[in-house]
Design an enzyme around this catalytic site. Structure first.
Site, PDB file in Angstrom:
ATOM      1  N   THR A 206     108.686  19.770  65.418  1.00 27.55           N
ATOM      2  CA  THR A 206     109.608  20.103  64.330  1.00 27.55           C
ATOM      3  C   THR A 206     109.499  18.965  63.329  1.00 27.55           C
ATOM      4  O   THR A 206     109.030  17.889  63.687  1.00 27.55           O
ATOM      5  CB  THR A 206     111.051  20.191  64.883  1.00 27.55           C
ATOM      6  OG1 THR A 206     111.207  21.378  65.645  1.00 27.55           O
ATOM      7  CG2 THR A 206     112.081  20.193  63.792  1.00 27.55           C
ATOM      8  N   ASP A 237     116.828  25.769  68.069  1.00 22.52           N
ATOM      9  CA  ASP A 237     117.998  24.995  67.655  1.00 22.52           C
ATOM     10  C   ASP A 237     118.046  24.697  66.165  1.00 22.52           C
ATOM     11  O   ASP A 237     119.125  24.507  65.600  1.00 22.52           O
ATOM     12  CB  ASP A 237     118.007  23.661  68.403  1.00 22.52           C
ATOM     13  CG  ASP A 237     116.823  22.787  68.006  1.00 22.52           C
ATOM     14  OD1 ASP A 237     117.026  21.766  67.309  1.00 22.52           O
ATOM     15  OD2 ASP A 237     115.683  23.111  68.371  1.00 22.52           O
TER      16      ASP A 237
END
Length: 336
Positions: A206, A237
């Site tokens: 990420t 998330d």
């Protein structure tokens, strides 16, 4: 009698001033601005080829310089983190934008979120396939819609109403990520996919940035291609406000790692809440989250507080990261 009264009054006033000065002196020094970024956490071997290591280090520093220049010139935290993340999204070294990993169906599905700590407003998108820079669309969700979160076809429809740059889904294809998918699918067929460090290298990834600007505003942004070989409709998330991305007037946080674990612990908000309600330091709060709440191998985080203090920590073995501030402090690194 009057002399005694005035002496006591003077003593009380002096004591109050001293206590006030002591209280102020215990406060952290205020920095004008600060910024930190990450490019994914997981397990990356220290035996990485030197040319690849140099490419990562150079790109981290270039991304950092983009955000730092904006902040140094009086720009907003939101502008700094958006442009920083844009750079990382355009760099195929990272699992976001151009370098996004593939789903089990052989597609690139992108998630992003951004949050303004000064207003507690946020924007998030998930499952987009034609938006070149997902973080810019997330910002438009925050500023140009009455909603916080758009998904898949709805996010694409919202993008049609904006001026964000669009691309053919083929733009996101990279041979390295496609081969990672093939390896993951082969391992899935051969075994129950027991977690190993090698597998975590492709599983995690990420990009994100957090910043404090000269006006005292905090902001956080995170963007990702998700998890290699992720199943249909899976959401991690990153776009879940409070899990992978969170900012208020005290702290800004961006997460990277195993999305399911980050979500289950509402990790970004947990860090902020612990710092606020325990009235403790940023680093103590980060230590609590990474060492006590999460398990080894789960995740990494970057955070900046209202004073410009920065913390970057992972329990995965490595995290691509960089940070700098108005005092000239600077760090660019990969391993713990």
């Amino acid at each position: 009698m009057k002399n005694i009264f005035f002496a006591l009054l003077l003593f009380t006033f002096t004591l109050g001033c001293t206590q006030s000065q002591d209280a102020n002196s215990s406060q952290p020094a205020q920095k004008e601005w600060a910024i930190a970024l990450h490019g994914g956490a997981g397990y990356v071997s220290k035996d990485m080829p030197e040319d690849r290591k140099e490419a990562y280090m150079k790109s981290l520093e270039e991304a950092l310089n983009i955000g730092a220049e904006i902040l140094e010139n009086g720009g907003s935290a939101l502008d700094a983190i958006e442009k920083t993340v844009n750079y990382l999204e355009d760099n195929e070294l990272y699992n976001a934008g151009k370098g996004a990993v593939f789903t089990s169906e052989g597609k690139n599905e992108l998630d992003a979120a951004i949050m303004d700590g000064s207003t507690l407003n946020a924007g998030a998108i998930t499952g987009v396939t034609t938006v070149k820079n997902p973080i810019s669309l997330a910002r438009k969700v925050m500023t140009e819609s009455k909603h916080v979160f758009f998904s898949a076809d709805g996010a694409e429809t919202f993008a049609d109403e904006t001026d964000v740059e669009r691309v053919d889904p083929e733009y996101f294809y990279t041979e390295r990520r496609f081969q990672s998918l093939k390896r993951a699918q082969a391992e899935e067929q051969e075994s129950s996919l027991i977690e190993t460090n090698q597998q975590k290298e492709w599983k995690y990834g990420t990009v994100g940035a957090v910043a404090l600007d000269k006006n005292g505003n905090l902001a956080a942004a995170t963007s990702t291609g998700g998890m290699t070989n992720k199943k249909y409709g899976r959401v991690g998330d990153v776009p879940i406000i409070g899990s992978g991305t969170y900012a208020n007037d005290l702290i800004a946080v961006s997460a990277t790692g195993w999305g399911e674990k980050i979500m289950l612990n509402v990790s970004a908000h947990t860090l902020a809440a612990y710092m606020e309600f325990k009235n403790t330091s940023l680093q103590a709060s980060m230590d609590y989250l990474v060492d006590d709440v999460l398990e080894p191998g789960d995740a990494g985080f970057i955070a900046v507080d209202k004073y410009g203090n920065i913390s970057m920590k992972t329990n995965t073995g490595s995290m691509f990261r960089a940070a700098t501030d108005s005092d000239g402090n600077k760090e660019v690194g990969i391993w713990e």
